[in-house]
Design a protein around this motif. Structure first.
Motif, PDB file in Angstrom:
ATOM      1  N   HIS A   1      58.248 -61.921 -28.598  1.00 29.51           N
ATOM      2  CA  HIS A   1      56.985 -61.361 -28.114  1.00 29.51           C
ATOM      3  C   HIS A   1      56.205 -60.684 -29.237  1.00 29.51           C
ATOM      4  O   HIS A   1      55.022 -60.893 -29.385  1.00 29.51           O
ATOM      5  CB  HIS A   1      57.251 -60.358 -27.002  1.00 29.51           C
ATOM      6  CG  HIS A   1      58.010 -60.956 -25.847  1.00 29.51           C
ATOM      7  ND1 HIS A   1      57.455 -61.866 -24.988  1.00 29.51           N
ATOM      8  CD2 HIS A   1      59.292 -60.776 -25.442  1.00 29.51           C
ATOM      9  CE1 HIS A   1      58.368 -62.217 -24.085  1.00 29.51           C
ATOM     10  NE2 HIS A   1      59.485 -61.572 -24.338  1.00 29.51           N
ATOM     11  N   CYS A   2      56.909 -59.844 -30.002  1.00 27.61           N
ATOM     12  CA  CYS A   2      56.189 -59.055 -31.011  1.00 27.61           C
ATOM     13  C   CYS A   2      56.756 -59.255 -32.413  1.00 27.61           C
ATOM     14  O   CYS A   2      56.307 -58.624 -33.350  1.00 27.61           O
ATOM     15  CB  CYS A   2      56.229 -57.578 -30.631  1.00 27.61           C
ATOM     16  SG  CYS A   2      57.879 -56.862 -30.725  1.00 27.61           S
TER      17      CYS A   2
ATOM     18  N   CYS B   1      62.284 -60.555 -31.945  1.00 25.82           N
ATOM     19  CA  CYS B   1      61.680 -60.593 -30.625  1.00 25.82           C
ATOM     20  C   CYS B   1      60.614 -61.680 -30.595  1.00 25.82           C
ATOM     21  O   CYS B   1      59.751 -61.719 -31.465  1.00 25.82           O
ATOM     22  CB  CYS B   1      61.061 -59.231 -30.327  1.00 25.82           C
ATOM     23  SG  CYS B   1      60.057 -59.239 -28.848  1.00 25.82           S
TER      24      CYS B   1
ATOM     25  N   ALA C   1      60.876 -52.420 -29.561  1.00 24.99           N
ATOM     26  CA  ALA C   1      59.486 -52.257 -29.956  1.00 24.99           C
ATOM     27  C   ALA C   1      58.541 -52.469 -28.771  1.00 24.99           C
ATOM     28  O   ALA C   1      57.665 -51.656 -28.512  1.00 24.99           O
ATOM     29  CB  ALA C   1      59.150 -53.215 -31.086  1.00 24.99           C
ATOM     30  N   CYS C   2      58.732 -53.553 -28.051  1.00 25.79           N
ATOM     31  CA  CYS C   2      57.836 -53.827 -26.926  1.00 25.79           C
ATOM     32  C   CYS C   2      58.549 -53.681 -25.580  1.00 25.79           C
ATOM     33  O   CYS C   2      57.950 -53.886 -24.543  1.00 25.79           O
ATOM     34  CB  CYS C   2      57.192 -55.208 -27.067  1.00 25.79           C
ATOM     35  SG  CYS C   2      58.332 -56.593 -26.901  1.00 25.79           S
TER      36      CYS C   2
ATOM     37  N   CYS D   1      64.239 -55.754 -26.712  1.00 21.57           N
ATOM     38  CA  CYS D   1      63.416 -55.347 -27.835  1.00 21.57           C
ATOM     39  C   CYS D   1      63.005 -53.889 -27.667  1.00 21.57           C
ATOM     40  O   CYS D   1      62.423 -53.514 -26.650  1.00 21.57           O
ATOM     41  CB  CYS D   1      62.181 -56.241 -27.915  1.00 21.57           C
ATOM     42  SG  CYS D   1      61.045 -55.705 -29.196  1.00 21.57           S
TER      43      CYS D   1
HETATM   44 ZN    ZN Z   1      59.239 -57.110 -28.884  1.00 21.33          ZN
END
Ligand code: ZN
Length: 54
Positions: A33-34, A31, A10-11, A8
């Motif tokens: 996670h985010c 993702c 982004a994170c 990912c």
């Molecule tokens: Zn992420």
């Protein structure tokens, strides 16, 4: 079912998901996670394990 590894952007976490080919081709991998869709696929080492058929 094949497992795909993603990273990912982004994170900056790695995750792997199990997808059918249809789901994979449709895209939309998020993702976990985010929930970002800014993910890129990683080709993990376990992909090299292929069975030899003659
Ligand atoms: Zn992420």
């Amino acid at each position: 079912m094949p497992q795909y590894s993603f990273f990912c952007n982004a994170c900056r976490k790695e995750f792997s998901v199990v997808l059918t080919l249809a789901e994979y081709e449709k895209g939309g991998v998020k993702c976990p996670h985010c929930k970002s869709t800014k993910v890129e696929q990683k080709w993990a080492a376990f992909f090299a394990v292929t069975s030899k058929k003659s």
